[in-house]
Design a protein around this motif. Structure first.
Motif, short mmCIF file in Angstrom:
data_model
loop_
_atom_site.label_atom_id
_atom_site.label_comp_id
_atom_site.label_asym_id
_atom_site.label_seq_id
_atom_site.Cartn_x
_atom_site.Cartn_y
_atom_site.Cartn_z
N ARG A 299 0.83 -1.20 0.00
CA ARG A 299 0.00 0.00 0.00
C ARG A 299 0.87 1.25 0.00
O ARG A 299 1.95 1.29 0.59
N LEU A 300 0.34 2.28 -0.64
CA LEU A 300 0.96 3.59 -0.67
C LEU A 300 -0.18 4.59 -0.56
O LEU A 300 -1.23 4.42 -1.20
N TYR A 301 0.00 5.61 0.25
CA TYR A 301 -1.03 6.62 0.45
C TYR A 301 -0.51 7.94 -0.11
O TYR A 301 0.56 8.40 0.28
N LEU A 302 -1.26 8.52 -1.04
CA LEU A 302 -0.90 9.77 -1.68
C LEU A 302 -1.83 10.84 -1.13
O LEU A 302 -3.05 10.79 -1.34
N ILE A 303 -1.25 11.80 -0.41
CA ILE A 303 -2.03 12.76 0.36
C ILE A 303 -1.73 14.18 -0.08
O ILE A 303 -0.56 14.57 -0.16
N ARG A 304 -2.78 14.93 -0.35
CA ARG A 304 -2.58 16.35 -0.65
C ARG A 304 -2.38 17.09 0.67
O ARG A 304 -2.99 16.74 1.70
N HIS A 305 -1.53 18.10 0.64
CA HIS A 305 -1.29 18.90 1.85
C HIS A 305 -2.57 19.54 2.37
O HIS A 305 -3.55 19.69 1.65
N GLY A 306 -2.53 19.93 3.64
CA GLY A 306 -3.65 20.62 4.25
C GLY A 306 -3.77 22.06 3.75
O GLY A 306 -2.91 22.54 3.00
N LYS A 307 -4.81 22.74 4.17
CA LYS A 307 -5.09 24.11 3.71
C LYS A 307 -3.97 25.05 4.15
O LYS A 307 -3.69 25.20 5.34
N PRO A 308 -3.33 25.72 3.16
CA PRO A 308 -2.23 26.62 3.50
C PRO A 308 -2.73 27.97 4.01
O PRO A 308 -3.88 28.36 3.77
N ALA A 309 -1.85 28.68 4.69
CA ALA A 309 -2.18 30.00 5.24
C ALA A 309 -2.23 31.07 4.15
O ALA A 309 -2.74 32.16 4.40
N ALA A 310 -1.72 30.78 2.96
CA ALA A 310 -1.75 31.72 1.84
C ALA A 310 -1.92 30.92 0.55
O ALA A 310 -1.67 29.71 0.53
N THR A 311 -2.37 31.58 -0.50
CA THR A 311 -2.57 30.92 -1.78
C THR A 311 -1.58 31.43 -2.81
O THR A 311 -0.79 32.33 -2.54
N TRP A 312 -1.67 30.85 -4.03
CA TRP A 312 -0.73 31.24 -5.08
C TRP A 312 -0.66 32.74 -5.27
O TRP A 312 -1.67 33.41 -5.24
N GLY A 313 0.53 33.21 -5.52
CA GLY A 313 0.73 34.60 -5.87
C GLY A 313 0.69 35.56 -4.70
O GLY A 313 0.89 36.76 -4.89
N GLU A 314 0.41 35.07 -3.50
CA GLU A 314 0.43 35.96 -2.34
C GLU A 314 1.88 36.14 -1.89
O GLU A 314 2.79 35.49 -2.41
N ALA A 315 2.09 37.01 -0.92
CA ALA A 315 3.44 37.40 -0.52
C ALA A 315 4.33 36.21 -0.11
O ALA A 315 5.51 36.18 -0.44
N ASP A 316 3.79 35.25 0.58
CA ASP A 316 4.57 34.11 1.05
C ASP A 316 4.58 33.01 -0.02
O ASP A 316 3.55 32.41 -0.30
N GLU A 317 5.74 32.76 -0.61
CA GLU A 317 5.84 31.74 -1.67
C GLU A 317 5.91 30.32 -1.12
O GLU A 317 5.81 29.36 -1.87
N ASP A 318 6.10 30.18 0.20
CA ASP A 318 6.16 28.85 0.81
C ASP A 318 5.40 28.88 2.15
O ASP A 318 5.99 28.75 3.22
N PRO A 319 4.07 29.06 2.06
CA PRO A 319 3.30 29.18 3.29
C PRO A 319 3.16 27.85 4.03
O PRO A 319 3.20 26.79 3.43
N GLY A 320 3.01 27.97 5.33
CA GLY A 320 2.67 26.81 6.15
C GLY A 320 1.16 26.64 6.15
O GLY A 320 0.46 27.17 5.30
N LEU A 321 0.68 25.90 7.12
CA LEU A 321 -0.75 25.62 7.23
C LEU A 321 -1.46 26.67 8.07
O LEU A 321 -0.89 27.18 9.04
N ASP A 322 -2.73 26.92 7.74
CA ASP A 322 -3.56 27.73 8.63
C ASP A 322 -4.17 26.78 9.67
O ASP A 322 -3.85 25.58 9.69
N ASP A 323 -5.03 27.28 10.52
CA ASP A 323 -5.61 26.44 11.57
C ASP A 323 -6.41 25.27 11.00
O ASP A 323 -6.34 24.15 11.52
N ALA A 324 -7.17 25.52 9.93
CA ALA A 324 -7.92 24.43 9.31
C ALA A 324 -6.97 23.38 8.75
O ALA A 324 -7.21 22.18 8.87
#
Length: 189
Positions: free
Chosen positions: A3-28
């Motif tokens: 088995r292999l599990y392919l998981i999309r990352h959780g909701k980031p604190a910013a989206t494409w094109g915003e100031a942070d090019e490598d955002p972490g996760l928001d609370d959600a």
């Protein structure tokens, strides 16, 4: 087969094109990372991942870390399961428009200075060696895998929600889709 599990990352604190090019996760996103861990840890021992692999980007690492900690394993960073590379010279502000165009076409038509069909193949190849792992990746990279498995040349064949977990089996040269993860109810998130 393993088995292999392919998981999309959780909701980031910013989206494409915003100031942070490598955002972490928001609370959600943090809650989604914990829910992914809880699901993976609830699997029968034989199906539970033994390794945790992540894209180098922060949103994936932060989504993967609760699972790695729960399993008591080191987080393995692998650029091969990372985000689709942006063409040279394209600004962060122009990336969203480029991606929208990418989503409308086929892998062979993706414009840029890279062979994106080959990039797609490298992700699939990287997963062949990841049996027994939980692999935390990105929307487009997951679509690269799903379109390959479907034999579909379109870029966008699946809309994985944040922290969506797709189950695959791998062994040798085979990569088989067992079950797609949860899809988002709207467009790219």
């Amino acid at each position: 087969m393993s088995r292999l599990y392919l998981i999309r990352h959780g909701k980031p604190a910013a989206t494409w094109g915003e100031a942070d090019e490598d955002p972490g996760l928001d609370d959600a996103g943090k809650a989604q990372a914990d829910a992914a861990r809880d699901y993976l840890m609830s699997l029968p021992e034989a199906d539970r991942p033994k390794r945790v692999v992540s894209s180098p980007l922060r949103r994936c690492r932060e989504t993967a870390m609760p699972t790695a900690q729960a399993l008591g394993v080191d987080l393995e960073i692998d650029p091969a399961v990372g985000e689709i590379p942006t063409p040279a010279g394209l600004s962060a502000q122009d990336r969203p428009a480029w991606l929208r165009g990418v989503f409308q076409g086929k892998w062979k038509d993706v414009e840029g200075d890279l062979d994106y069909e080959a990039w797609r193949g490298e992700i699939v190849k990287a997963l062949h060696a990841r049996g027994g792992a939980a692999v935390f990746s990105h929307y487009v990279a997951i679509n690269a895998v799903m379109s390959h498995l479907d034999g579909d040349e379109r870029v966008l064949v699946f809309r994985p929600d944040h922290a969506s977990i797709s189950t695959l089996e791998t062994g040798g040269d085979d990569l088989i889709l067992v079950e797609r993860g949860r899809e988002a109810s709207s467009g790219v998130l």
